[in-house]
Design an enzyme around this catalytic site. Sequence first.
Site, mmCIF file in Angstrom:
data_model
loop_
_atom_site.group_PDB
_atom_site.id
_atom_site.type_symbol
_atom_site.label_atom_id
_atom_site.label_comp_id
_atom_site.label_asym_id
_atom_site.label_seq_id
_atom_site.Cartn_x
_atom_site.Cartn_y
_atom_site.Cartn_z
ATOM 1 N N LYS A 40 0.842 -1.202 0.000
ATOM 2 C CA LYS A 40 0.000 0.000 0.000
ATOM 3 C C LYS A 40 0.873 1.247 0.000
ATOM 4 O O LYS A 40 1.877 1.295 0.720
ATOM 5 C CB LYS A 40 -0.924 -0.022 1.228
ATOM 6 C CG LYS A 40 -1.935 1.117 1.256
ATOM 7 C CD LYS A 40 -2.832 1.005 2.476
ATOM 8 C CE LYS A 40 -3.879 2.087 2.526
ATOM 9 N NZ LYS A 40 -4.754 1.963 3.711
ATOM 10 N N SER B 242 -9.614 1.859 2.914
ATOM 11 C CA SER B 242 -8.772 2.612 2.007
ATOM 12 C C SER B 242 -7.738 1.746 1.268
ATOM 13 O O SER B 242 -7.185 2.189 0.270
ATOM 14 C CB SER B 242 -8.042 3.705 2.782
ATOM 15 O OG SER B 242 -7.152 3.142 3.722
ATOM 16 N N SER C 222 -9.747 -0.354 7.161
ATOM 17 C CA SER C 222 -9.177 -0.192 5.814
ATOM 18 C C SER C 222 -8.469 -1.417 5.240
ATOM 19 O O SER C 222 -8.126 -1.424 4.061
ATOM 20 C CB SER C 222 -8.216 0.990 5.795
ATOM 21 O OG SER C 222 -8.939 2.189 5.711
#
Lengths: 491, 99
Positions: free
Chosen positions: A77, A152, A176
């Site tokens: 990420k 996210s 997330s």
Amino acid sequence: MSHPRTIHAVRGAIRSGEQSAVDVCEHALGRIAAHDPALHAFNTVTSERALDRARAIDRDKARWKDAPLSGVPVAIKDVLCTRGVRTTASSRILDTFVPPFDATSVRRLEEAGAVIVGKTNCDEFAMGSSTENSAFGPTRNPWATDRIPGGSSGGSAVAVAAGLSTFALGSDTGGSIRQPAALCGIVGLKPTYGRVSRYGLLAFGSSLDHVGPLTHTVADAALVLSVIAGVDPADATSSPEPVAAYGAALTGDVRGARIGVPARLVDEGVDPEISKAFRAALEVLGARGASIVDIALPNAGAAIPVYYLVATAEASSNLARYDGVRYGFRAKVEPQDLLTMYTRTRAEGFGPEVKRRIMLGTYVLRAGYYDAYYLKAQQVRTLIRRDYEQAFERVDAVAMPTTPTPAFKIGERVEDPLQMYLGDVFTVSANLAGLPAISIPCGFTAGGLPIGLQLTGPMFDEASILRVADAHERDTDWWKRTPREFEDLRI
Amino acid sequence: MSVRFSTAEVDAIAALARLELTDAERKLFARQLGDILEYAVQVQRIDTSGVPPTASLVTSHAADRHDAVAPSLDRMAALANAPDAAPDAGLFRVPRVIG
């Protein structure tokens, strides 16, 4: 032709000599080239760096043979720092930032032999539940490309679900990791607060931020956790608690395990197809000898407002560092003036959701409002923790659906941030209480959208939720499904 | 407690947050911040008398380390990402503050 899909399958193929690390890496890079233009899971693809690493692993077999993740592709990420590789937080304010150091979790993966194939798209600074709040455009759900993948860590979830990377790292401040895992049909684990170092994770809400894996199977999640867990001198909040043998916990035996279900909470406002899949998942565990116990989490209903008061307060403080001086974007200001340089850099560098949260956080920390909002929210946070402590006197794990609805359409909730926040109802309390929680696939809607089951455990007891999750996986095959366009993968 | 924001209040918060807002953002945030805080009112209704706040979840700290010098980030590496560095001086450059 079929290719190994899980970490365990990739390791097996490399160990047996059936495939080299370069074969596996080229396959992942080929799939990224073929599918990422439509999905946009990646902000940066590190093809050359990945192939160099894979070649080095193939060359020095003696050194890498027994490394737990030798030659396994991983997507990171874009909020985790990677030395020499652009790290943007999907924000314009950091779009040229090249970290001079690695996040500890990233370093530990590379030391275990993992091969980083790229940095994944996310909501800007991990603020969002849909990956629509990215300065570089949304990521699409491989099960229905007109829908959001969750967020996210949406890019990380899509990279795994579509077979662009064998596993991924994400961060989880209010759900997330777990929510995009649920909406993309994969496994997502948020460990206990302090279990995995946050060093090198771009800070959003420091008392709520966690790093964890997104994988196809529970066994893969257990393996990755065993690599990234453990105390880190660079993170004062990392815990010296010994790291358990997570793989050994996966016995399939859940006889006598007590699974708590907060009935009042999960019966309200949940999509009927999700309720049905949730009940079916409980029956699977019941058939293996677990008992289902009704519990109450009386303050869980307040978790969303508490979360958005605490998280935005911490964010407003953490994001003060982006001022156009030490790194990232700086706005051009004429005539030159320091204060205008700050305010315009932040105005041009941050997107709307980040600004909204900085504004809200600044307001709740303001003199005169602090006691009414921030202090009050922290007190209710204590009550939410106590609810769980009391529940864990009677049960080994708490089960809830991961999300109240399946993946929604891109654009559907952009205009209504509050509506977006309400989707986090089942995930935020584990962040407020610091508890380990995992989302695993437990079904599909009639329209073919994945559904997730969430299991939450006591502090530092990842082993228990992994055992229960693995038991469920043994008797179901939801996790084996792949989106239609991405079927050429073997388990 | 009903929460309503005037654009003047939004401006005051934006000044504290070091954010320059457009007119459209000022109106939008006045409405949205009001909506979100209105929803947060339910927190204020919960009885928390005598309940300590949770600011941190850390239960056990790693042992304190010795206060010893260890390698740290090289100065040039630290300056490499700056939009306006002065490498010869080893400093970050900002617009003039003192006249």
